[in-house]
Structure formats: structure tokens, C-alpha cells
Scaffold this active site. Structure first.
Site, PDB file in Angstrom:
ATOM      1  N   ASP A  36       0.855  -1.188   0.000  1.00 22.93           N
ATOM      2  CA  ASP A  36       0.000   0.000   0.000  1.00 22.93           C
ATOM      3  C   ASP A  36       0.895   1.244   0.000  1.00 22.93           C
ATOM      4  OD1 ASP A  36      -1.502   2.291   1.437  1.00 22.93           O
ATOM      5  OD2 ASP A  36      -3.097   0.896   0.891  1.00 22.93           O
ATOM      6  N   GLU A  63      -4.299   2.291  -4.755  1.00 21.66           N
ATOM      7  CA  GLU A  63      -2.851   2.281  -4.580  1.00 21.66           C
ATOM      8  C   GLU A  63      -2.363   0.994  -3.910  1.00 21.66           C
ATOM      9  OE1 GLU A  63      -4.530   4.446  -0.918  1.00 21.66           O
ATOM     10  OE2 GLU A  63      -5.031   4.080  -3.020  1.00 21.66           O
TER      11      GLU A  63
END
Length: 591
Positions: A470, A513
Site C-alpha cells: 500500500d 494504490e
């Protein structure tokens, strides 16, 4: 080295055979190996031959087995006895028979290392009965410990017993000059610094239909389920063939295809049970990917012609041919097209088997093959002169009209399958790819994870690592520098992860993301190392327009026993939360 092949109608011809050999044999030699491939399985007839050979050639070593077709100088002979003498000028030969009716396979294999010690080996040959074929790995595992440059080859004895509904293993045997058994293994050891042995094989079978996964087994060569359905359902689905009186004759041209040491390997069915399980002529692994195959006569013969060229360059002084009975049953009279080129190179002899053995070049493992033709070339010393030219094969003309029809259908299937596969690959790529990064999308990664979790659950030896990535403060990147800058960061990070993985690993965009990495065969410590390496590369190689570095938080775990996708994802999410809570730009792992 010289090879003298003789073909007998029955055992009574052994006297005339020995008389002719006595006239042709060189006056000086180091050793003689007598190979016998016999349609006749009667003990008394085999003893008649071996006793006559011992009386005339007491120093000769004898090795033999029953067969389902005999080969002499590039010609097929049926219901005959093939007697061949391999005469070595400088090399030595030893023959050892293991009666597995008296010994267990493990006991026999334990005594093998002592026989392999001593002068370096030039090669190892194996003849086995059909009864011991399923447990041959106990022997081949020992032979796999030999130096890779030592060729290993072999074949399983067979019989002329009808194979339309099942394969009968009672009538296959191996024998040396003293013993005879229908449950045993015979090992031939070749020694001599000047002896060169070249072993090559080819099969020519092509894959057909979609890939399937073996999901149930009972022993190394009995498959109970494929894709969680009885294995016979595979034949019913693609071929419309259900178990019955002539089941095996119907499915002979359609082996199950697998890979061994990057080589295509076929598996032929031997028997089936009422529960839908099937016994095959070779081993499988739980979780292994398989496909049905089909016989393309043109491809089978063209592979043979390509093999002939390399064989010719070796300049053999004698050739042994161990060919699967399925090739003879499938090609019928046109099997002559496959055999004829050998007679123009060197004297040859061989037999039709129900399983072939070979160690592929550059690999240690000895594999059991089905549906193949194994060529074993012998030469003492260096080649005498440049190889003689062999005319290029003319356009193939089949004697059997059935083969001509099959060839046309096989070509149609091949072209159609290739077109469908290209279309499916394009559609799959489109459906499974994240357009921004070029990575797999979430749906594709989830499917891979589920498949790999299932595989790892079938065996404690199959490990599976997973990493969730992440990017830190990614919303701030988009808000500050715009979505184009954010998209460029995602592309850069995707490239970093692709470069950090093995060819067997997978990486995909999980969403926004977040990224997911799937690492088959990876322990927790290795997965942590991969994650740390990726974290460092992201921080070092990814910069924002203002010069600041991009960082990432990573969660790591491995699949446990009876794991699920939700369970695995839950642990990854928890570890990712821990990494964020510790201040980001770090790795957290569930050990």
C-alpha cells in the site's frame, strides 16, 4: 563396438543364430551383451535359449524381456524373438536382476548404490516388468544421484495379450542367464572410458482441450479426480468415450499430457475402477496441471526425422530402439515409416514397450515416459569419418487410409486449436489486465490465489507466500500533484515489483494504490526478504515532482493448512494495518 541383430521365429532357431554369430563375431573383444526381446513368455523356451547361449558363449552377459513387437534393422517383426549381440572391443558390461517377488522395491533399491560404485559408468540400462513399473521411482531416485553426464535409459516389458479393455501384467517378465521373474527389474551397467552412449526420445503427441488440475490421487500413478470430478469424466467430456469393453483401445491415441524437466511427457491409461479412478503408466503429482493429448501422425513422424539428423551426426556403431506399444497400435502398418530411416545409419534392434525410461540431457531425474520412442546409440572411440548424407524424407505417403484421414483431422484440430488459443489469450489478457499499470487485475489475482491456496493445501511441501503493498499518503499525492502524477507513480511502482520477482511469481493491482504479490513455493522468511527489497526499491527509485521519495507499507503472510482466500487476505490486511500504525514505510509479517 558392433551390434549383430538376429530375428527368430521361435526358440528352436537359437542354434542357427549362434552359428551365424560365431562366423560374424570379431575374433577379439572385451565383452558381449546378449539382448533378447521375446514374444514367447514360456519359461522353458526362454531357458532353452539362455542355456544354449551360455554353452556357446560362457562369458556373455544376457538380459531380456517379453515384448509386444520386435524391431530389427529398421523393420517391425511380430510374434518373433529378437536376439542381438552387442560386442564391445574395450568396454565392459554387467547385468543384475532383482526379483521383487522375493525383495521389496525399497530393499532392491538399497542394494543398488553398491553396484554403481567402482569404475565410472558410461551408461545404465533398465528393463522392468509391468508389475514393478508403478514403483520404479524407488530405483530411478537412486539413479538420479549419478553424475548428470551418465545417460540412463530403459523400457518396460510387454506382451501380446489383448489390450482392448485393460492391460494384463501377468504375462510380462524380465530374465538374465540364470533367473526369470514376472515381478522384477533388470539393470545393465556399461563401463568404459572410450564408450559413448547417446540417448534421445520423442513422442509427437499434442495437447487438446483446456488445462485441468489433478485434485485426487491414490498412490503415485492412480488418479481419482481431475477438477474434483472422476478422471474418466475427462474422456467423456472431450471424446465422448465412456468406460466399457473397448475403452482402452478407444483412448490409446489420447494420452494425458504433462511436463517433466521442461519436456512434454505422455501418460497412458492402464486400468480403471468403478468409482471412476484410473491407473496410468506413469506418475503424477497432486495439484499438477494436465491436458488431454492427441496423436498427430505427421507431427509424430516429423519429430522422428529431426531426431535422425542428430543421431546421424553422432555416427553410432549400433542402435537400440525402445518404442511404446501405443505407437505401433496407432500407426499400424505405417509404423514402418518411423523405423525405416534407422537401417541407413547403423545396425539396430529393439522392442515395443509399455513404458520407457530416460534421463533428459542436463537433468538428474530419471523419468518414466509413455508413448515415446527412445533411441540409444553406442559408439566406442571417436567418429571414424564425416557422417554420410541421408536423403531428406519425401512427402509422407500413408499405406493405411485411416491414418490419412486422421492426419487431416489432426491438422484441422491443430489449426483450429491454435486460432482459438490465440483468441482466448487475447481475451484473457484484456480481461485480466489492469490497463494503467499492465499488471494483473484484482479478479485475476484472486483466481491465482485460490488456485495456489488449493495446491499448497494438497501437500505440506508446497508453500505459498503473499505480500500486500500500500503506497503511503497516495491521496495527498493525487491532491497535490494531480492524477497524472499519481498514475505515473503507480506505473513506476508496478515496474519495480515486476523486476523484483521470479518468473513463477505473480503481481497485480488490488485496487487504487494497493498491490498484491503471490509467491508460490516461498517460505515466510523469503517472503519478508522480497517485501523488504521492494520497499527499499520503491523508496529509492520513485520520486515526486518536488523531489520527495514515495514510500510504501507492506504486509506479509504465508498460506496455512486449510487456508481460504478470505483468511489469507484478512491476515495481510491486519499486517498492513500494523505497518501503517508503526509509522509507515516498513514491513510487517504474520509468522
Amino acid at each position: 563396438m558392433r551390434l549383430f541383430p538376429y530375428n527368430l521365429q521361435d526358440a528352436s532357431g537359437i542354434g542357427a543364430c549362434l552359428e551365424q554369430f560365431a562366423q560374424e563375431c570379431p575374433p577379439e573383444y572385451e565383452s558381449i551383451l546378449c539382448l533378447i526381446f521375446s514374444a514367447d513368455d514360456k519359461t522353458e523356451h526362454i531357458e532353452t535359449m539362455t542355456q544354449a547361449i551360455h554353452a556357446r558363449l560362457p562369458a556373455a552377459r544376457i538380459a531380456g524381456c517379453t515384448s509386444s513387437g520386435e524391431i530389427v534393422n529398421g523393420e517391425l517383426r511380430l510374434d518373433s524373438i529378437q536376439v542381438s549381440f552387442l560386442v564391445f572391443a574395450r568396454a565392459s558390461v554387467a547385468v543384475h536382476l532383482f526379483d521383487c517377488g522375493q525383495l521389496t522395491m525399497d530393499e532392491a533399491a538399497e542394494s543398488l548404490p553398491d553396484l554403481l560404485d567402482g569404475e565410472p559408468l558410461a551408461g545404465v540400462g533398465i528393463l522392468t516388468t509391468l508389475k514393478t513399473l508403478g514403483d520404479i521411482h524407488a530405483f530411478t531416485d537412486v539413479l538420479s544421484g549419478l553424475p548428470e553426464e551418465v545417460p540412463v535409459f530403459g523400457g518396460s516389458s510387454d506382451s501380446y495379450i489383448n489390450k482392448s479393455s485393460y492391460v494384463n501384467d501377468e504375462y510380462t517378465c524380465v530374465f538374465d542367464g540364470k533367473s526369470y521373474t514376472n515381478q522384477g527389474i533388470l539393470v545393465i551397467l556399461f563401463r568404459g572410458q572410450d564408450l559413448h552412449i547417446r540417448v534421445k526420445s520423442y513422442n509427437g503427441w499434442k495437447p487438446l482441450g483446456a488445462e485441468a488440475v489433478i485434485t485426487g490421487m491414490d498412490g503415485c500413478n492412480v488418479v481419482t479426480q481431475v477438477n474434483h470430478k472422476p478422471v474418466v469424466a475427462l474422456y467423456e467430456k472431450y471424446l465422448g468415450i465412456a468406460p466399457g469393453e473397448k475403452f482402452f483401445r478407444a483412448i490409446l491415441p489420447f494420452p494425458v499430457m504433462i511436463e517433466r524437466d521442461e519436456q512434454p511427457v505422455a501418460r497412458m491409461a492402464i486400468s480403471y475402477q468403478a468409482n471412476g479412478s484410473m491407473r496410468f503408466g506413469g506418475d503424477f503429482s497432486l495439484g499438477e496441471h494436465v491436458r488431454l493429448g492427441y496423436g498427430d501422425p505427421i507431427n509424430m513422424l516429423q519429430e522422428g526425422f529431426r531426431n535422425i539428423e542428430g543421431l546421424r551426426n553422432f555416427q553410432p556403431e549400433g542402435i537400440l530402439l525402445f518404442s511404446c506399444i501405443v505407437r505401433r497400435m496407432y500407426l499400424r502398418d505405417d509404423v514402418r515409416i518411423e523405423l525405416q530411416p534407422f537401417r541407413d545409419i547403423a545396425p539396430s534392434a529393439g522392442f515395443y514397450t509399455y513404458g520407457e525410461l530416460q534421463r533428459f540431457d542436463g537433468h538428474s531425474q530419471v523419468h518414466l515416459l509413455n508413448g515415446s520412442l527412445v533411441t540409444i546409440c553406442f559408439r566406442e572411440g571417436q567418429p571414424a569419418a564425416a557422417p554420410t548424407a541421408i536423403p531428406s524424407p519425401q512427402k509422407l505417403s500413408f499405406h493405411d487410409e485411416r491414418i490419412s484421414l486422421i492426419t487431416g483431422l489432426a491438422h484441422f484440430v491443430s489449426v483450429t486449436s491454435a486460432e482459438l488459443e490465440q483468441a482466448n489469450q487475447a481475451l484473457t489478457l484484456l480481461a485480466d489486465t489492469d490497463r494503467l499499470t499492465g499488471l494483473l487485475n484484482r479478479g485475476a489475482v484472486e483466481q491465482i490465489l485460490m488456485n495456489e491456496i488449493e495446491r499448497s493445501d494438497t501437500s505440506s511441501d508446497l508453500h505459498l507466500g503473499a505480500i500486500m503493498v500500500d503506497l503511503d499518503h497516495f491521496k495527498h499525492i493525487n491532491d497535490t500533484f494531480g492524477h497524472e502524477a499519481g498514475d505515473e507513480v503507480l506505473r513506476q511502482v508496478a515496474k519495480i515489483m515486476q523486476n523484483a520477482l521470479r518468473s513463477s511469481d505473480f503481481v497485480g493491482r488490488w485496487g487504487g494504490e494497493e498491490f498484491m504479490l503471490v509467491l508460490p513455493g516461498c517460505h515466510i522468511d523469503d517472503a519478508i526478504m522480497v517485501a523488504e527489497r521492494i520497499r527499499q526499491r520503491i523508496e529509492a527509485d520513485t520520486r515526486l515532482p518536488d523531489g520527495r521519495h514515495v514510500t510504501a507499507s507492506l504486509g506479509v503472510t504465508v498460506a496455512g493448512s486449510s487456508d481460504t482466500l478470505d483468511g489469507l487476505y484478512g491476515r495481510l490486511d491486519e499486517e498492513l494495518y500494523k505497518a501503517k500504525h508503526r509509522g509507515r514505510n516498513c514491513v510487517s509479517a504474520a509468522r
